[in-house]
Design a protein around this motif. Structure first.
Motif, PDB file in Angstrom:
ATOM      1  N   UNK A 277       0.843  -1.194   0.000  1.00 54.24           N
ATOM      2  CA  UNK A 277       0.000   0.000   0.000  1.00 54.24           C
ATOM      3  C   UNK A 277       0.879   1.244   0.000  1.00 54.24           C
ATOM      4  N   UNK A 278       0.788   2.010  -1.093  1.00 57.86           N
ATOM      5  CA  UNK A 278       1.487   3.294  -1.210  1.00 57.86           C
ATOM      6  C   UNK A 278       0.509   4.393  -0.801  1.00 57.86           C
ATOM      7  N   UNK A 279       0.828   5.152   0.252  1.00 58.63           N
ATOM      8  CA  UNK A 279      -0.022   6.262   0.664  1.00 58.63           C
ATOM      9  C   UNK A 279       0.567   7.569   0.144  1.00 58.63           C
ATOM     10  N   UNK A 280      -0.232   8.628   0.154  1.00 58.67           N
ATOM     11  CA  UNK A 280       0.149   9.882  -0.498  1.00 58.67           C
ATOM     12  C   UNK A 280       1.325  10.594   0.171  1.00 58.67           C
ATOM     13  N   UNK A 281       1.651  10.243   1.422  1.00 59.06           N
ATOM     14  CA  UNK A 281       2.794  10.852   2.115  1.00 59.06           C
ATOM     15  C   UNK A 281       3.962   9.895   2.291  1.00 59.06           C
ATOM     16  N   UNK A 282       3.797   8.631   1.813  1.00 59.80           N
ATOM     17  CA  UNK A 282       4.822   7.591   1.970  1.00 59.80           C
ATOM     18  C   UNK A 282       5.253   7.436   3.430  1.00 59.80           C
ATOM     19  N   UNK A 283       4.274   7.491   4.344  1.00 62.13           N
ATOM     20  CA  UNK A 283       4.598   7.184   5.742  1.00 62.13           C
ATOM     21  C   UNK A 283       4.290   5.732   6.088  1.00 62.13           C
ATOM     22  N   UNK A 284       3.646   5.007   5.158  1.00 58.29           N
ATOM     23  CA  UNK A 284       3.435   3.564   5.222  1.00 58.29           C
ATOM     24  C   UNK A 284       2.549   3.114   6.387  1.00 58.29           C
ATOM     25  N   UNK A 285       1.765   4.006   6.961  1.00 58.28           N
ATOM     26  CA  UNK A 285       0.944   3.603   8.114  1.00 58.28           C
ATOM     27  C   UNK A 285      -0.085   2.548   7.742  1.00 58.28           C
ATOM     28  N   UNK A 286      -0.708   2.692   6.584  1.00 61.85           N
ATOM     29  CA  UNK A 286      -1.700   1.701   6.167  1.00 61.85           C
ATOM     30  C   UNK A 286      -1.042   0.344   5.889  1.00 61.85           C
ATOM     31  N   UNK A 287       0.139   0.367   5.311  1.00 64.93           N
ATOM     32  CA  UNK A 287       0.860  -0.879   5.068  1.00 64.93           C
ATOM     33  C   UNK A 287       1.244  -1.534   6.382  1.00 64.93           C
ATOM     34  N   UNK A 288       1.666  -0.740   7.364  1.00 61.64           N
ATOM     35  CA  UNK A 288       2.011  -1.291   8.682  1.00 61.64           C
ATOM     36  C   UNK A 288       0.790  -1.949   9.316  1.00 61.64           C
ATOM     37  N   UNK A 289      -0.357  -1.279   9.245  1.00 60.96           N
ATOM     38  CA  UNK A 289      -1.576  -1.841   9.833  1.00 60.96           C
ATOM     39  C   UNK A 289      -1.969  -3.138   9.132  1.00 60.96           C
ATOM     40  N   UNK A 290      -1.807  -3.157   7.817  1.00 61.36           N
ATOM     41  CA  UNK A 290      -2.135  -4.373   7.060  1.00 61.36           C
ATOM     42  C   UNK A 290      -1.199  -5.515   7.444  1.00 61.36           C
ATOM     43  N   UNK A 291       0.074  -5.200   7.623  1.00 59.38           N
ATOM     44  CA  UNK A 291       1.048  -6.219   8.013  1.00 59.38           C
ATOM     45  C   UNK A 291       0.710  -6.811   9.373  1.00 59.38           C
ATOM     46  N   UNK A 292       0.392  -5.953  10.330  1.00 52.39           N
ATOM     47  CA  UNK A 292       0.043  -6.423  11.669  1.00 52.39           C
ATOM     48  C   UNK A 292      -1.231  -7.263  11.629  1.00 52.39           C
ATOM     49  N   UNK A 293      -2.197  -6.833  10.819  1.00 54.33           N
ATOM     50  CA  UNK A 293      -3.426  -7.605  10.696  1.00 54.33           C
ATOM     51  C   UNK A 293      -3.191  -8.990  10.126  1.00 54.33           C
ATOM     52  N   UNK A 294      -2.367  -9.070   9.074  1.00 52.72           N
ATOM     53  CA  UNK A 294      -2.074 -10.376   8.475  1.00 52.72           C
ATOM     54  C   UNK A 294      -1.303 -11.259   9.450  1.00 52.72           C
ATOM     55  N   UNK A 295      -0.323 -10.673  10.143  1.00 54.01           N
ATOM     56  CA  UNK A 295       0.465 -11.459  11.093  1.00 54.01           C
ATOM     57  C   UNK A 295      -0.376 -11.992  12.230  1.00 54.01           C
ATOM     58  N   UNK A 296      -1.256 -11.172  12.763  1.00 52.38           N
ATOM     59  CA  UNK A 296      -2.139 -11.609  13.843  1.00 52.38           C
ATOM     60  C   UNK A 296      -3.059 -12.722  13.375  1.00 52.38           C
ATOM     61  N   UNK A 297      -3.595 -12.568  12.170  1.00 47.25           N
ATOM     62  CA  UNK A 297      -4.499 -13.585  11.628  1.00 47.25           C
ATOM     63  C   UNK A 297      -3.785 -14.926  11.480  1.00 47.25           C
ATOM     64  N   UNK A 298      -2.547 -14.901  10.939  1.00 42.01           N
ATOM     65  CA  UNK A 298      -1.814 -16.151  10.767  1.00 42.01           C
ATOM     66  C   UNK A 298      -1.453 -16.789  12.107  1.00 42.01           C
ATOM     67  N   UNK A 299      -1.071 -15.972  13.072  1.00 38.11           N
ATOM     68  CA  UNK A 299      -0.742 -16.521  14.400  1.00 38.11           C
ATOM     69  C   UNK A 299      -1.955 -17.207  15.016  1.00 38.11           C
ATOM     70  N   UNK A 300      -3.146 -16.608  14.855  1.00 36.03           N
ATOM     71  CA  UNK A 300      -4.365 -17.202  15.402  1.00 36.03           C
ATOM     72  C   UNK A 300      -4.741 -18.488  14.658  1.00 36.03           C
TER      73      UNK A 300
END
Length: 409
Positions: free
Chosen positions: A269-292
């Motif tokens: 996910x490329x955001x308009x300011x390249x701060x990558x917050x949405x990508x970070x949230x997506x990564x954490x969501x995927x990691x949590x899902x796989x761990x569960x």
């Protein structure tokens, strides 16, 4: 070419989770090609790739299916292009194109024309001509087998030669920007039109010119039977977070496109300011899902054994979480008395790995994190992030001189 090799079966599978199954897009066709056909096309693919790289027959910013060119290379080039414009006080607008049925809609005669224009040897062009003409397939769905159907168009998506053929099929698309402040790049059929100027109004004018002028994207789309899904075009106006420049609509003849705050390109996910917050949230969501999921599969009295749970975590969960991490994460490091890097995200990854280690070992919730990592034979999360970024850095410093990232690195 041997005629029986041109006859194959296409199995039609339902895509899971679709709201409706009375439309063709809800299904995924899988072509079961002859094995010897695929071996022969793999040999021709090696020849085509060798000639392409030796004589530089394609533009350097055409990624995908080329040796030494990865998805992360394409993303690094895009991110660097954006940040370079910021350093000189400019802004960047990127229009991410969505080509409908890129491989199925390809016209063999147009492909042959492009191959000739790029000086591909006659023997390879003739082989591709014989390969794409006279093909027949039968559709198989829920035990039903259709009558043989002649195939007039399409590049066979999935065979070894398909990537190489489509590179030449859409090569003209990368020749469209011919003025200063305009550029483009592509990873196979994922193309981006880029404009760099002082204001977003000017960038949108340049994008409109590239889309509508004679020899532009719209004309290319018509000539190559590659219709754009205008409703899925994504426009992102990239500017530094401190910038207050106004973002306007992009008025194409077919549709008015509102600038998006972010879009997904090649899985990131490329955001308009390249701060990558949405990508970070997506990564954490995927990691949590796989761990569960692993926790559900690795119960103390039944399910996966610890060794198999560990293999599942290492081979599936970690690659899904850390895909392209060198784009959106800086490993934490100390500079004097302060820590720098993506510290918050790394701490969250430590928490996710702790959950994975608990699932693998069946340990108590009060167990120490470092003890769980040691017992499960897992690298600590912070070291794992550093390792993945280090591997990416090694790849970048070993790029050949003709690679578009070589000078940047």
């Amino acid at each position: 070419m041997y005629k029986p090799w041109k006859s194959f079966v296409t199995v039609v599978l339902r895509k899971p989770g679709k709201p409706r199954y009375d439309v063709p897009k809800a299904y995924r066709p899988i072509a079961l090609l002859n094995t010897m056909w695929k071996v022969l096309t793999a040999v021709v693919t090696e020849q085509l790739t060798f000639l392409t790289e030796k004589h530089q027959l394609l533009l350097a910013n055409h990624f995908g299916g080329r040796p030494g060119c990865t998805t992360t290379d394409a993303m690094h080039l895009l991110a660097n292009t954006i940040k370079t414009s910021w350093r000189v006080g400019k802004v960047t607008s990127a229009l991410f194109l969505d080509i409908e049925g890129a491989f199925p809609n390809a016209v063999p005669s147009r492909l042959e024309h492009n191959l000739h224009n790029h000086r591909i040897p006659r023997k390879i062009v003739d082989f591709i001509h014989n390969m794409l003409w006279g093909r027949v397939t039968a559709l198989k769905f829920n035990g039903y087998m259709s009558q043989p159907i002649a195939i007039d168009n399409r590049i066979g998506q999935g065979d070894p030669l398909s990537m190489g053929m489509y590179q030449y099929y859409n090569a003209d698309l990368l020749d469209i920007p011919k003025e200063e402040g305009k550029s483009t790049m592509a990873y196979v059929d994922d193309s981006v039109m880029i404009a760099i100027v002082d204001t977003f109004q000017e960038t949108h004018e340049k994008l409109l010119s590239m889309m509508t002028r004679e020899g532009g994207v719209a004309e290319w789309s018509t000539e190559h039977n590659s219709p754009l899904e205008y409703s899925k075009l994504a426009l992102v106006d990239f500017a530094h977070s401190s910038s207050s420049k106004q973002r306007d609509l992009l008025n194409l003849p077919q549709i008015k496109i509102h600038p998006s705050k972010s879009t997904k390109y090649l899985g990131v996910i490329f955001d308009q300011n390249l701060n990558w917050k949405e990508q970070h949230a997506r990564t954490i969501g995927k990691g949590t899902s796989w761990a569960m999921q692993i926790k559900r599969l690795a119960k103390p009295t039944w399910g996966l054994t610890p060794s198999h749970a560990r293999k599942l975590y290492i081979s599936v969960a970690i690659p899904r979480m850390l895909y392209a991490i060198d784009i959106w994460c800086v490993p934490p490091y100390e500079n004097g008395q302060r820590q720098h890097g993506t510290i918050k995200l790394t701490g969250q990854l430590v928490t996710i790995q702790r959950a994975g280690a608990l699932a693998i070992t069946g340990g108590l919730r009060t167990s120490a994190t470092d003890a769980l990592d040691a017992t499960a034979f897992l690298l600590p999360a912070a070291i794992l992030v550093d390792k993945w970024c280090h591997k990416a850095a090694l790849h970048l410093v070993m790029l050949p001189e003709k690679h578009p990232l070589y000078g940047i690195v």
